[in-house]
Motif scaffolding. Sequence first.
Motif, PDB file in Angstrom:
ATOM      1  N   ASN A 111     -21.173  73.365 -29.505  1.00 57.00           N
ATOM      2  CA  ASN A 111     -22.157  72.441 -28.706  1.00 57.00           C
ATOM      3  C   ASN A 111     -22.134  71.762 -27.008  1.00 57.00           C
ATOM      4  O   ASN A 111     -21.383  71.592 -26.788  1.00 57.00           O
ATOM      5  CB  ASN A 111     -22.415  70.592 -28.892  1.00 57.00           C
ATOM      6  CG  ASN A 111     -23.128  70.964 -30.484  1.00 57.00           C
ATOM      7  OD1 ASN A 111     -24.537  71.267 -30.348  1.00 57.00           O
ATOM      8  ND2 ASN A 111     -22.963  70.684 -31.580  1.00 57.00           N
ATOM      9  N   VAL A 119     -34.528  73.194 -32.793  1.00 46.15           N
ATOM     10  CA  VAL A 119     -33.489  73.399 -32.848  1.00 46.15           C
ATOM     11  C   VAL A 119     -33.175  74.254 -33.679  1.00 46.15           C
ATOM     12  O   VAL A 119     -32.028  75.277 -34.275  1.00 46.15           O
ATOM     13  CB  VAL A 119     -32.176  72.263 -32.695  1.00 46.15           C
ATOM     14  CG1 VAL A 119     -31.609  72.261 -33.197  1.00 46.15           C
ATOM     15  CG2 VAL A 119     -32.291  71.541 -31.543  1.00 46.15           C
ATOM     16  N   VAL A 154     -32.158  71.582 -26.514  1.00 45.26           N
ATOM     17  CA  VAL A 154     -31.917  71.158 -27.630  1.00 45.26           C
ATOM     18  C   VAL A 154     -32.180  69.385 -28.047  1.00 45.26           C
ATOM     19  O   VAL A 154     -31.742  69.400 -28.877  1.00 45.26           O
ATOM     20  CB  VAL A 154     -30.213  71.254 -27.297  1.00 45.26           C
ATOM     21  CG1 VAL A 154     -29.304  72.721 -27.203  1.00 45.26           C
ATOM     22  CG2 VAL A 154     -29.621  70.078 -26.486  1.00 45.26           C
ATOM     23  N   VAL A 178     -19.383  77.306 -33.425  1.00 39.34           N
ATOM     24  CA  VAL A 178     -20.240  76.704 -32.828  1.00 39.34           C
ATOM     25  C   VAL A 178     -19.995  75.909 -31.688  1.00 39.34           C
ATOM     26  O   VAL A 178     -19.083  75.302 -31.950  1.00 39.34           O
ATOM     27  CB  VAL A 178     -21.287  75.607 -33.769  1.00 39.34           C
ATOM     28  CG1 VAL A 178     -22.871  74.736 -32.757  1.00 39.34           C
ATOM     29  CG2 VAL A 178     -22.179  76.883 -35.167  1.00 39.34           C
ATOM     30  N   THR A 224     -24.646  76.648 -26.968  1.00 41.68           N
ATOM     31  CA  THR A 224     -25.736  76.049 -26.740  1.00 41.68           C
ATOM     32  C   THR A 224     -25.354  75.447 -25.269  1.00 41.68           C
ATOM     33  O   THR A 224     -24.099  75.516 -24.389  1.00 41.68           O
ATOM     34  CB  THR A 224     -25.686  74.640 -27.129  1.00 41.68           C
ATOM     35  OG1 THR A 224     -24.633  73.308 -26.943  1.00 41.68           O
ATOM     36  CG2 THR A 224     -26.743  75.014 -28.486  1.00 41.68           C
ATOM     37  N   VAL A 233     -31.818  78.063 -34.633  1.00 39.27           N
ATOM     38  CA  VAL A 233     -30.102  78.363 -36.048  1.00 39.27           C
ATOM     39  C   VAL A 233     -30.413  78.473 -36.905  1.00 39.27           C
ATOM     40  O   VAL A 233     -29.398  80.189 -36.825  1.00 39.27           O
ATOM     41  CB  VAL A 233     -30.251  76.570 -36.195  1.00 39.27           C
ATOM     42  CG1 VAL A 233     -28.879  76.878 -37.416  1.00 39.27           C
ATOM     43  CG2 VAL A 233     -28.928  75.527 -35.226  1.00 39.27           C
ATOM     44  N   TRP A 274     -28.364  66.907 -33.160  1.00 35.76           N
ATOM     45  CA  TRP A 274     -29.551  68.215 -34.376  1.00 35.76           C
ATOM     46  C   TRP A 274     -28.533  69.303 -34.429  1.00 35.76           C
ATOM     47  O   TRP A 274     -29.229  69.635 -35.468  1.00 35.76           O
ATOM     48  CB  TRP A 274     -30.518  68.390 -33.244  1.00 35.76           C
ATOM     49  CG  TRP A 274     -31.742  66.913 -32.923  1.00 35.76           C
ATOM     50  CD1 TRP A 274     -32.429  66.664 -31.680  1.00 35.76           C
ATOM     51  CD2 TRP A 274     -31.493  65.704 -33.773  1.00 35.76           C
ATOM     52  NE1 TRP A 274     -32.858  65.542 -31.677  1.00 35.76           N
ATOM     53  CE2 TRP A 274     -32.537  65.142 -33.010  1.00 35.76           C
ATOM     54  CE3 TRP A 274     -30.919  65.371 -34.534  1.00 35.76           C
ATOM     55  CZ2 TRP A 274     -32.696  63.557 -32.739  1.00 35.76           C
ATOM     56  CZ3 TRP A 274     -31.837  63.823 -34.769  1.00 35.76           C
ATOM     57  CH2 TRP A 274     -32.087  62.728 -34.046  1.00 35.76           C
ATOM     58  N   VAL A 275     -28.235  70.264 -33.627  1.00 38.52           N
ATOM     59  CA  VAL A 275     -27.331  70.834 -33.483  1.00 38.52           C
ATOM     60  C   VAL A 275     -26.195  70.971 -34.607  1.00 38.52           C
ATOM     61  O   VAL A 275     -25.982  72.093 -35.419  1.00 38.52           O
ATOM     62  CB  VAL A 275     -26.873  71.753 -32.279  1.00 38.52           C
ATOM     63  CG1 VAL A 275     -26.314  72.825 -32.144  1.00 38.52           C
ATOM     64  CG2 VAL A 275     -28.291  72.425 -31.012  1.00 38.52           C
ATOM     65  N   SER A 276     -25.615  70.295 -34.726  1.00 42.30           N
ATOM     66  CA  SER A 276     -24.493  69.981 -35.664  1.00 42.30           C
ATOM     67  C   SER A 276     -25.518  69.729 -37.145  1.00 42.30           C
ATOM     68  O   SER A 276     -25.269  70.717 -38.326  1.00 42.30           O
ATOM     69  CB  SER A 276     -24.094  68.870 -35.901  1.00 42.30           C
ATOM     70  OG  SER A 276     -23.174  68.689 -34.574  1.00 42.30           O
ATOM     71  N   SER A 319     -28.010  79.998 -26.180  1.00 41.24           N
ATOM     72  CA  SER A 319     -28.756  79.717 -25.940  1.00 41.24           C
ATOM     73  C   SER A 319     -28.975  78.759 -25.078  1.00 41.24           C
ATOM     74  O   SER A 319     -28.095  78.281 -24.478  1.00 41.24           O
ATOM     75  CB  SER A 319     -29.355  78.975 -27.451  1.00 41.24           C
ATOM     76  OG  SER A 319     -28.680  77.111 -26.975  1.00 41.24           O
TER      77      SER A 319
END
Length: 272
Positions: free
Chosen positions: A86, A67, A61, A84, A12, A71, A117-119, A36
């Motif tokens: 962040n 998100v 994000v 990944v 991200t 993903v 949120w990504v996690s 992204s």
Amino acid sequence: MSERTEQVWFITGASSGLGRAIAEAALDAGDRVIGSARDVSALRPLAERHAGRLVTLPLDVSDRDAVFAAVGRAAAAFGRLDVVVNAAGRLLSGMIEETTEEQARAHLDSNLLGALWVSQAVIPHLREQGSGHILHVTAMGAGGGSAGYGLYGAGKSALSAISQAMSAELSAFGIKVTSLEPGPYATSLFSKAEFAARNPAYDRVRSAPGKEPLPKVSSPAKAARVVLKLVRLQEPPTRLVLGGEAFERVQRIERRRGEEYAAWEWLSREGG
């Protein structure tokens, strides 16, 4: 270190700063990247140079539903996710009293909740495949705050705490988690910073002498090379400071913190 094998990265904030530098380094190393950003137009030259190995995804994000959808597309792009990162974030400058509710919420939505949120979105994919490495870009000495950057420090410190918890929660599934603590790098973080409206009452704080100077600004490409080495380690650290001068500053911060604890040990022990 493990032998070099191709990895798939989801990054991200990949259009600029550390995210961009890490994306470039990974591609140059022969890896594949899903990058992204809010605006992915800056990634077009990179996508042309690495045809078929870089997928770009527009993403804010702070939008949790977006998100999870992104993903899902990222995991499907190359069939897996290995690393990944962040890296999406912003800088808010202002004293605590000066910061508006709107600024505080927008800042934490991007710097803290976005990474959360990504996690949450990537963990099921990594857990299913039994491997993966999640990197959170925090800040040197995350766990403290400095005048004028309280909200920035709060978001990075909270993200560092989440990162530590994730490391404990996910190691049983073969997932590694590292909090990256970078010093200042030559990125657009400061030039694109948001500033709270100044209250003249704090002018004396802003101009107070004796502040420790920041470490010298370094090239983000140097940090990216370190990150590529990091993700090849069999047992990577849960925290890693990026930059020699930043490392020395973090050591001084930790030493002063320990000295203060020790100086007030007598009062602490009265609490039971």
